[in-house]
Scaffold this motif. Sequence first.
Motif, PDB file in Angstrom:
ATOM      1  N   THR A  83      42.710  -7.006  -6.423  1.00  0.00           N
ATOM      2  CA  THR A  83      42.514  -4.923  -5.919  1.00  0.00           C
ATOM      3  C   THR A  83      42.837  -4.102  -5.895  1.00  0.00           C
ATOM      4  N   GLU A  84      42.350  -3.672  -7.280  1.00  0.00           N
ATOM      5  CA  GLU A  84      42.897  -2.169  -7.283  1.00  0.00           C
ATOM      6  C   GLU A  84      42.745  -1.016  -6.990  1.00  0.00           C
ATOM      7  N   ASP A  85      43.731  -0.138  -6.051  1.00  0.00           N
ATOM      8  CA  ASP A  85      43.411   1.142  -5.426  1.00  0.00           C
ATOM      9  C   ASP A  85      43.805   2.263  -5.260  1.00  0.00           C
ATOM     10  N   ALA A  86      43.035   2.887  -6.612  1.00  0.00           N
ATOM     11  CA  ALA A  86      43.388   4.164  -6.442  1.00  0.00           C
ATOM     12  C   ALA A  86      43.219   4.978  -5.340  1.00  0.00           C
ATOM     13  N   ASP A  87      43.484   4.892  -4.139  1.00  0.00           N
ATOM     14  CA  ASP A  87      43.384   5.759  -3.039  1.00  0.00           C
ATOM     15  C   ASP A  87      45.043   5.901  -2.949  1.00  0.00           C
ATOM     16  N   SER A  88      45.702   4.543  -3.185  1.00  0.00           N
ATOM     17  CA  SER A  88      47.125   4.020  -2.476  1.00  0.00           C
ATOM     18  C   SER A  88      48.244   4.170  -3.481  1.00  0.00           C
ATOM     19  N   TYR A  89      48.484   2.950  -3.793  1.00  0.00           N
ATOM     20  CA  TYR A  89      50.458   3.330  -4.564  1.00  0.00           C
ATOM     21  C   TYR A  89      50.767   1.849  -4.333  1.00  0.00           C
ATOM     22  N   THR A  90      51.321   1.062  -5.524  1.00  0.00           N
ATOM     23  CA  THR A  90      51.554   0.372  -6.099  1.00  0.00           C
ATOM     24  C   THR A  90      52.869   0.287  -4.925  1.00  0.00           C
ATOM     25  N   GLY A  91      53.301  -0.986  -4.041  1.00  0.00           N
ATOM     26  CA  GLY A  91      54.782  -1.040  -2.984  1.00  0.00           C
ATOM     27  C   GLY A  91      55.667  -0.750  -3.970  1.00  0.00           C
ATOM     28  N   ALA A  92      57.024  -0.445  -2.700  1.00  0.00           N
ATOM     29  CA  ALA A  92      58.079  -0.215  -3.712  1.00  0.00           C
ATOM     30  C   ALA A  92      59.189  -0.015  -2.186  1.00  0.00           C
ATOM     31  N   ALA A  93      60.482  -0.780  -3.545  1.00  0.00           N
ATOM     32  CA  ALA A  93      61.666  -1.103  -1.670  1.00  0.00           C
ATOM     33  C   ALA A  93      62.386  -0.415  -2.161  1.00  0.00           C
ATOM     34  N   PHE A  94      62.976  -0.045  -1.050  1.00  0.00           N
ATOM     35  CA  PHE A  94      64.828  -0.324  -1.556  1.00  0.00           C
ATOM     36  C   PHE A  94      66.128  -0.916  -0.520  1.00  0.00           C
ATOM     37  N   ILE A  95      66.251  -0.683  -1.321  1.00  0.00           N
ATOM     38  CA  ILE A  95      67.356  -2.700  -1.324  1.00  0.00           C
ATOM     39  C   ILE A  95      68.724  -1.991  -1.526  1.00  0.00           C
ATOM     40  N   TYR A  96      69.882  -1.490  -0.454  1.00  0.00           N
ATOM     41  CA  TYR A  96      71.049  -1.652  -0.334  1.00  0.00           C
ATOM     42  C   TYR A  96      71.973  -2.627  -0.731  1.00  0.00           C
ATOM     43  N   VAL A  97      72.967  -2.920  -1.990  1.00  0.00           N
ATOM     44  CA  VAL A  97      73.754  -3.838  -2.344  1.00  0.00           C
ATOM     45  C   VAL A  97      74.696  -3.824  -2.528  1.00  0.00           C
TER      46      VAL A  97
END
Length: 306
Positions: A83-97
């Motif tokens: 389902t596309e949602d033009a009012d939101s954003y695709t998820g993102a993650a900060f990863i510290y390694v």
Amino acid sequence: MSIVILGVFAADCAFRGQRLPSMGETVLGEGFALGPGGKGSNQAVAASRAGGDVHFVTRLGRDIFADMARDVWGQAGVTPHVTEDADSYTGAAFIYVNADSGDNAIIVAPGAGGQLSPADIDAHAALIGGAAVFVTQLEQPMEAAHRALQLARDGGARTILNPAPAAEIPDAMLALCDVITPNESEAEILTGIAVASVDDAKRAADALLDRGVGAAIITLGENGALYRDRDTTLHVAAIRAGAVVETTGAGDAFNGGFAAALARGDSPADAVRFGNATAALSVTRAGAAASMPDGHEIVALLSRQG
């Protein structure tokens, strides 16, 4: 036999360094990588590369990270149901390694995936109800996961809940789970039992069985995994595939490999061993989805173990 996975895609922004900065501090990193992630998406990629017929249900924004998601699914052979949602954003993650140990710490912003609702699930009712194996996690709202587990159970699927990130889960939802797959810290949050040994894992598994799950698999890192249902207890040893590069995605690799093995009819013991081998290979490589091994690699590693 189809595997349907509900979950979130997130673009992983991975930073390598000696330590995390304190508040107000800036530290220099030793490396950076941008790649596809999100627990559900990682598990879908892992299961597909391991040989499964995988369908992935999620929401995306309309942005460059959504393009990344579709590319990685296409390369892995995953069939998306988006389902596309033009009012939101695709998820993102900060990863510290951590540059020395490969251990990680993660912040996830689910974006559009965090808006998954029971209505989204009902729109894919036929797909979910027709699955042989259904898998979900808790990066999307719990109400959506609960509804999907109900549809999958009603359709006769074997249902798997990977309770990550850890959260309080109602007993009615646990009762829909043929298998639950927490790691040590997630098992402790769910049961109040600190898991520092195999015996601790058995006690935590019993607590989960008492709350209605069909079987519990407590993943134990370098100590392998404990499988326990009402009739059987199996401690499946870890498999070593080489030097550890980073552990990001190891749990997702296990769950994807385990689901693929179950879908083709493997016994629980063999499926756990297959999942362990999938995870063992994944930690020898950088990245999350990028680290997931192909089925022939997993089979070859298992054959070398005897």
